[in-house]
Design a protein around this motif. Sequence first.
Motif, PDB file in Angstrom:
ATOM      1  N   THR A  45       0.710  -1.188  -0.065  1.00  0.00           N
ATOM      2  CA  THR A  45       0.087  -0.082   0.050  1.00  0.00           C
ATOM      3  C   THR A  45       0.878   1.145  -0.071  1.00  0.00           C
ATOM      4  O   THR A  45       1.950   1.028   0.251  1.00  0.00           O
ATOM      5  CB  THR A  45      -0.861  -0.001   1.386  1.00  0.00           C
ATOM      6  N   THR A  46       0.122   2.581  -0.050  1.00  0.00           N
ATOM      7  CA  THR A  46       1.046   3.631  -0.215  1.00  0.00           C
ATOM      8  C   THR A  46       1.510   4.137   1.195  1.00  0.00           C
ATOM      9  O   THR A  46       2.385   4.883   1.245  1.00  0.00           O
ATOM     10  CB  THR A  46       0.142   4.891  -0.563  1.00  0.00           C
ATOM     11  N   MET A  47       1.388   3.169   2.400  1.00  0.00           N
ATOM     12  CA  MET A  47       1.577   3.554   3.737  1.00  0.00           C
ATOM     13  C   MET A  47       2.643   2.439   4.375  1.00  0.00           C
ATOM     14  O   MET A  47       3.008   2.756   5.208  1.00  0.00           O
ATOM     15  CB  MET A  47       0.416   3.782   4.525  1.00  0.00           C
ATOM     16  N   THR A  48       2.658   1.376   3.499  1.00  0.00           N
ATOM     17  CA  THR A  48       3.688   0.548   4.299  1.00  0.00           C
ATOM     18  C   THR A  48       5.122   0.990   4.362  1.00  0.00           C
ATOM     19  O   THR A  48       5.641   0.564   5.513  1.00  0.00           O
ATOM     20  CB  THR A  48       3.443  -0.730   3.544  1.00  0.00           C
ATOM     21  N   ARG A  50       5.923   3.836   5.083  1.00  0.00           N
ATOM     22  CA  ARG A  50       6.029   4.883   6.082  1.00  0.00           C
ATOM     23  C   ARG A  50       5.758   4.327   7.657  1.00  0.00           C
ATOM     24  O   ARG A  50       6.530   4.544   8.371  1.00  0.00           O
ATOM     25  CB  ARG A  50       4.737   5.791   5.944  1.00  0.00           C
ATOM     26  N   ASP A 121       3.089  10.464  11.410  1.00  0.00           N
ATOM     27  CA  ASP A 121       2.663   9.385  10.646  1.00  0.00           C
ATOM     28  C   ASP A 121       1.590   8.952  10.857  1.00  0.00           C
ATOM     29  O   ASP A 121       0.755   8.682   9.881  1.00  0.00           O
ATOM     30  CB  ASP A 121       3.762   8.134  10.982  1.00  0.00           C
ATOM     31  N   GLN A 122       0.991   8.972  12.075  1.00  0.00           N
ATOM     32  CA  GLN A 122      -0.651   8.556  12.372  1.00  0.00           C
ATOM     33  C   GLN A 122      -1.375   9.503  11.926  1.00  0.00           C
ATOM     34  O   GLN A 122      -2.456   9.155  11.059  1.00  0.00           O
ATOM     35  CB  GLN A 122      -0.786   8.632  13.735  1.00  0.00           C
ATOM     36  N   ALA A 124      -0.855  11.199   8.953  1.00  0.00           N
ATOM     37  CA  ALA A 124      -0.900  11.054   7.506  1.00  0.00           C
ATOM     38  C   ALA A 124      -1.752   9.393   7.098  1.00  0.00           C
ATOM     39  O   ALA A 124      -2.447   9.672   6.109  1.00  0.00           O
ATOM     40  CB  ALA A 124       0.569  10.788   7.064  1.00  0.00           C
ATOM     41  N   ILE A 125      -1.576   8.647   7.940  1.00  0.00           N
ATOM     42  CA  ILE A 125      -2.125   7.189   7.888  1.00  0.00           C
ATOM     43  C   ILE A 125      -3.901   7.576   7.890  1.00  0.00           C
ATOM     44  O   ILE A 125      -4.508   6.948   7.331  1.00  0.00           O
ATOM     45  CB  ILE A 125      -1.660   6.434   8.739  1.00  0.00           C
ATOM     46  N   TYR A 212      -1.488  -2.638   9.215  1.00  0.00           N
ATOM     47  CA  TYR A 212      -2.522  -1.764   9.486  1.00  0.00           C
ATOM     48  C   TYR A 212      -3.617  -2.735  10.238  1.00  0.00           C
ATOM     49  O   TYR A 212      -3.961  -3.586   9.326  1.00  0.00           O
ATOM     50  CB  TYR A 212      -3.097  -0.981   8.326  1.00  0.00           C
ATOM     51  N   VAL A 226      -7.010   3.298   2.753  1.00  0.00           N
ATOM     52  CA  VAL A 226      -5.975   2.564   2.278  1.00  0.00           C
ATOM     53  C   VAL A 226      -5.909   2.487   0.831  1.00  0.00           C
ATOM     54  O   VAL A 226      -7.061   2.706   0.102  1.00  0.00           O
ATOM     55  CB  VAL A 226      -6.064   0.919   2.723  1.00  0.00           C
TER      56      VAL A 226
END
Length: 302
Positions: A45-48, A50, A121-122, A124-125, A212, A226
Amino acid sequence: MRHTRRLRWAAIPIAASLALVLAGCSQDQLHGYLPGFVKGEQDVTTMTSRVAGLWVTSWIVLLVVGIIVWGLIIWAVVVYRRRKGQTGLPVQLRYNMPIEIFYTIVPFILIIGFFAFTAKDQDAIEKPYAHPDLKVTVYGKQWAWDWDYTSDNVYDPGIQAQPASNAAQGPTHGNVVEDELPTLYLPVNEKIDITLKSRDVIHSFWVPAFLYKKDVIPGHVNHMYVTPTRIGTYKGDCAELCGEYHSAMLFRVKVVSQADYKAHIAELKAQGFTGSLGDDENRNQNLPGNGTDSGFTNNGTD
């Protein structure tokens, strides 16, 4: 001077060891052995990345602090050990203001640093998509999952993991039939708003490869945001002990192309799964906040 030389000779092998270890790290080690990372492939995903960066950096900082503390302990044990012929207690030190300030300020700086990076980070997620490409509602229930593809007005009811009795039942996940697990289809590279609801008790929607998870709480709505970026099939679990068959509350997430996603939606429509299962199927109908009568009244006489 003698103490300075000792410290210097102690620091050289420590620094050399750290450099050697870090230089020889594999991809798994660089990502903290977290699931979902495959060398040469796109992130899940785009957040992994991070999440992995926060995890690995935190452990590096903690490891450095640990090495310093262990080093100081060993140094104190060696340098200030009792020598042959010594009696009584060594000179006692107290109220050393520089040392007390040091071990008060440094932990405070570490705590503030961890909090700041975690909050960044939180934020942004957990930031909601202003215009999601797809909305899905996930219902946790004892002991399976229902999927409501809200944007497409179709649903997919799920059953708990079924034990595999023979090889003819197809691919198995452990001792259950993998093809019969509730499977959530998500289109790749789409911004997806997942609404999380429970039909009975507290569950937890967890896809390890996404790094996540979030609780699914009766009477309360949670959201996950996500954007999957790698096509594939990913295992999912309920991460909250929710009753006798909690271990059978397995599912899969299939990240597919847009064409495959549309084909799956068309298949569900052909099976008659149009509309929404909705909250009417919830076992708890009198929870606070859902607009129903709890069954209790107070007329001021009790």
